[in-house]
Design a protein around this motif. Structure first.
Motif, PDB file in Angstrom:
ATOM      1  N   ARG A 110      61.545  72.183 112.425  1.00 48.42           N
ATOM      2  CA  ARG A 110      62.080  70.974 113.075  1.00 48.42           C
ATOM      3  C   ARG A 110      63.556  71.143 113.423  1.00 48.42           C
ATOM      4  O   ARG A 110      64.004  70.756 114.513  1.00 48.42           O
ATOM      5  N   GLU A 114      65.440  71.326 117.184  1.00 49.96           N
ATOM      6  CA  GLU A 114      66.554  70.435 117.522  1.00 49.96           C
ATOM      7  C   GLU A 114      67.760  71.219 118.022  1.00 49.96           C
ATOM      8  O   GLU A 114      68.491  70.766 118.910  1.00 49.96           O
ATOM      9  N   LEU A 133      54.562  69.562 113.216  1.00 52.05           N
ATOM     10  CA  LEU A 133      54.583  68.619 114.335  1.00 52.05           C
ATOM     11  C   LEU A 133      53.418  67.629 114.278  1.00 52.05           C
ATOM     12  O   LEU A 133      53.092  66.990 115.282  1.00 52.05           O
TER      13      LEU A 133
END
Length: 262
Positions: A110, A114, A133
């Motif tokens: 994650r 980002e 996800l």
């Protein structure tokens, strides 16, 4: 130092790629390990420098790790992901797990997304992205009607285990088909688990003859993303399709490194 010298040093710098290690017990001691077969194509074909991160220390230093790298590479392993992470009970209790890696890699994925870092994953790594996800896993893909048995025979020599088992077809018209070619190509097969429900933003890129998802990407993000279910790292320099994959990942990491140096 002159600007010329600075430019030369910048040009010579190879991209750095994070690889998370896994837990292995040997004679009562816990080890953090990474198999040579995963490391060598990253260095030889991608042209990158591996940075091996121990997953046993938790995620407190995750941001610092990611600040040092230009890509993330999630490998396969002998362990399965904890099914509790995708809302299921464990149907394969005899199979080893590595909860340290689960709890390191899921936030790593994650955070890498980002930050816009290129992301490449193999086998377990592919399944980790899907779980991170919000997707799920077939814990026993070999028992799902319509799927073939994609497991290797552990009694076979390693070269036989990693031999070609079936073909994969890239999604027509996709960038992956442009990279790998429109014709089906042969791959090895060494997994009992497989992708079930795709996670948020995940899109299939290739399937096996029985329809099983063999590759996916995240088309909604700007950076390079690719996850494959087979093992392109095996004797990668001798396999033209593996060369294409590792070279493409290396190119993406070099582009990221160039942005960092600007």
């Amino acid at each position: 130092m002159s600007s010329n010298d600075s430019n030369k040093r910048s040009a010579a710098r190879k991209p750095v790629v994070l690889m998370s290690m896994g837990t292995q017990e040997r004679k009562g001691h816990a080890y953090q390990v990474m198999t040579h077969k995963y490391i060598t194509p990253l260095a030889e074909l991608s042209g990158c420098v591996p940075l091996l991160a121990p997953s046993c220390c938790g995620v407190d230093d995750l941001d610092q790790y990611l600040s040092m790298v230009d890509g993330v590479y999630l490998t396969g392993a002998g362990s399965n992901i904890d099914p509790a992470l995708y809302g299921q009970k464990n149907k394969t209790p005899s199979k080893g797990q590595d909860k340290n890696r689960d709890l390191f890699d899921i936030p790593l994925i994650r955070a890498a997304l980002e930050r816009g870092l290129p992301l490449f994953a193999i086998c377990r790594g592919m399944q980790e992205i899907n779980v991170a996800l919000g997707g799920s896993i077939h814990q026993k893909a070999y028992e799902v009607p319509g799927f073939n048995d994609h497991r290797e025979d552990s009694n076979d020599p390693v070269a036989v285990q990693y031999g070609d088992r079936h073909t994969v077809q890239a999604l027509p018209g996709s960038w992956f088909a442009a990279l790998m070619g429109d014709a089906p190509f042969a791959v090895n097969s060494l997994h009992g688990q497989a992708i079930d429900r795709l996670g948020d933003g995940v899109e299939a890129l290739a399937r096996a003859e029985d329809g099983l998802i063999e590759a996916f990407h995240l088309p909604g993000v700007a950076q390079f993303t690719l996850a494959v279910q087979w093992h392109p790292e095996w004797q990668a320099t001798q396999n033209p399709h593996s060369v294409k994959i590792f070279s493409a990942f290396g190119d993406a990491c070099r582009q990221r490194a160039a942005q960092r140096d600007q």
